[in-house]
Design an enzyme around this catalytic site. Structure first.
Site, PDB file in Angstrom:
ATOM      1  CG  ASP A  52      -0.321   1.871  -4.082  1.00 14.15           C
ATOM      2  OD1 ASP A  52      -1.072   1.292  -4.893  1.00 14.15           O
ATOM      3  OD2 ASP A  52      -0.396   1.704  -2.857  1.00 14.15           O
ATOM      4  CG  ASP A  55      -1.982   1.718  -9.068  1.00 14.33           C
ATOM      5  OD1 ASP A  55      -2.673   2.220  -8.178  1.00 14.33           O
ATOM      6  OD2 ASP A  55      -1.141   0.829  -8.851  1.00 14.33           O
ATOM      7  N   GLY A  56      -4.504   3.782  -8.796  1.00 14.29           N
ATOM      8  CA  GLY A  56      -5.864   3.813  -8.259  1.00 14.29           C
ATOM      9  C   GLY A  56      -6.679   4.941  -8.870  1.00 14.29           C
ATOM     10  NE  ARG A  60     -10.339   6.690  -7.153  1.00 11.75           N
ATOM     11  CZ  ARG A  60      -9.232   6.311  -6.535  1.00 11.75           C
ATOM     12  NH1 ARG A  60      -9.111   5.059  -6.096  1.00 11.75           N
ATOM     13  NH2 ARG A  60      -8.234   7.161  -6.345  1.00 11.75           N
ATOM     14  CB  SER A  66      -9.423  -5.152 -13.551  1.00 10.97           C
ATOM     15  OG  SER A  66      -8.057  -4.823 -13.306  1.00 10.97           O
ATOM     16  CG  ASP A  73      -2.359  -1.470  -5.766  1.00 13.37           C
ATOM     17  OD1 ASP A  73      -1.408  -0.743  -6.095  1.00 13.37           O
ATOM     18  OD2 ASP A  73      -3.080  -1.241  -4.786  1.00 13.37           O
ATOM     19  CG  ASP A  77       1.151  -1.760  -2.513  1.00 11.05           C
ATOM     20  OD1 ASP A  77       1.909  -1.092  -3.243  1.00 11.05           O
ATOM     21  OD2 ASP A  77      -0.063  -1.506  -2.378  1.00 11.05           O
TER      22      ASP A  77
END
Length: 225
Positions: A52, A55-56, A60, A66, A73, A77
């Site tokens: 998690d 991917d963040g 960035r 998007s 995401d 979760d």
């Protein structure tokens, strides 16, 4: 001559979104063995949870943020946690504890997302105008938010791993584990503390989001001729 549209990478193929698909796949594999191999389940589930953050970072790093990725995401979760809570509700009694946690988690995040769109904000983490200092601290400090989120998942995984029978009394298992002086009991205590804060945040989040929805209705009524 018609202006040619610039060639762009499909949002579906953004790197952070591909990481999101991998998380979904890992969770599917994990839950397929959740009863037959709890250790493998825990490793796969926690690895998916750790992705998690990946991917963040990718979003960035490669400038591939998007709306679809943000929704993917959050849905991943929420569904992952919901499935784990359902499993725990089948192992521990009273099962209503875990079903209530599931309801609170879904309701608070759904209301928060909906209120974000109503208020015209670009992110559900934009809570600068909140009157709750704890709520602002949670979304304003990544380390604090990370601790609370990790605590929840670690606590649920520990509860799954230490269950020895098909039906267990939740309080008996937790108290017995905490009384044993060991690294596991320390980890359990730290997880319970972070988990408790996260549940308080969920309640504040739900109330704050509900207030935004009510305020939107009031303002809409005042605008009527």
């Amino acid at each position: 001559m018609a202006k040619q549209r610039p060639a762009t990478l499909s949002v579906y193929l953004y790197i952070p979104n591909i990481v999101g698909y991998m998380r979904v796949l890992l969770n599917c594999i994990a839950f397929s063995v959740c009863f037959s191999n709890k250790t493998l389940f825990s490793l796969l589930y926690f690895f998916s949870f750790c992705c998690d953050a990946v991917d963040g970072w990718c979003a960035r790093k490669f400038n591939q943020v998007s709306t679809f990725g943000a929704v993917l995401d959050m849905v991943t979760d929420r569904v992952s946690t919901a499935c784990l809570l359902v499993i725990l509700s089948q192992i521990y009694r009273p099962s209503l504890v875990f079903l209530s946690l599931l309801a609170l988690d879904i309701a608070s995040h759904w209301l928060q997302m909906y209120s974000t769109f109503l208020s015209g904000k670009t992110s559900h983490k934009d809570v600068k105008d909140s009157t709750s200092w704890l709520f602002r601290l949670y979304y304003g400090n990544r380390m604090f938010m990370g601790y609370c989120c990790v605590s929840c998942e670690v606590l649920y995984i520990i509860l799954l791993l230490i269950a020895t029978n098909q039906t267990e009394n939740l309080m008996n298992v937790v108290v017995k584990s905490l009384m044993q002086i060991s690294p596991l009991s320390l980890l359990l205590a730290l997880s319970i503390f972070g988990w408790s804060i996260k549940q308080i945040i969920n309640v504040i989040q739900m109330k704050t989001a509900a207030d935004v929805c009510v305020l939107y209705d009031i303002e809409k009524q005042h605008k009527k001729p």
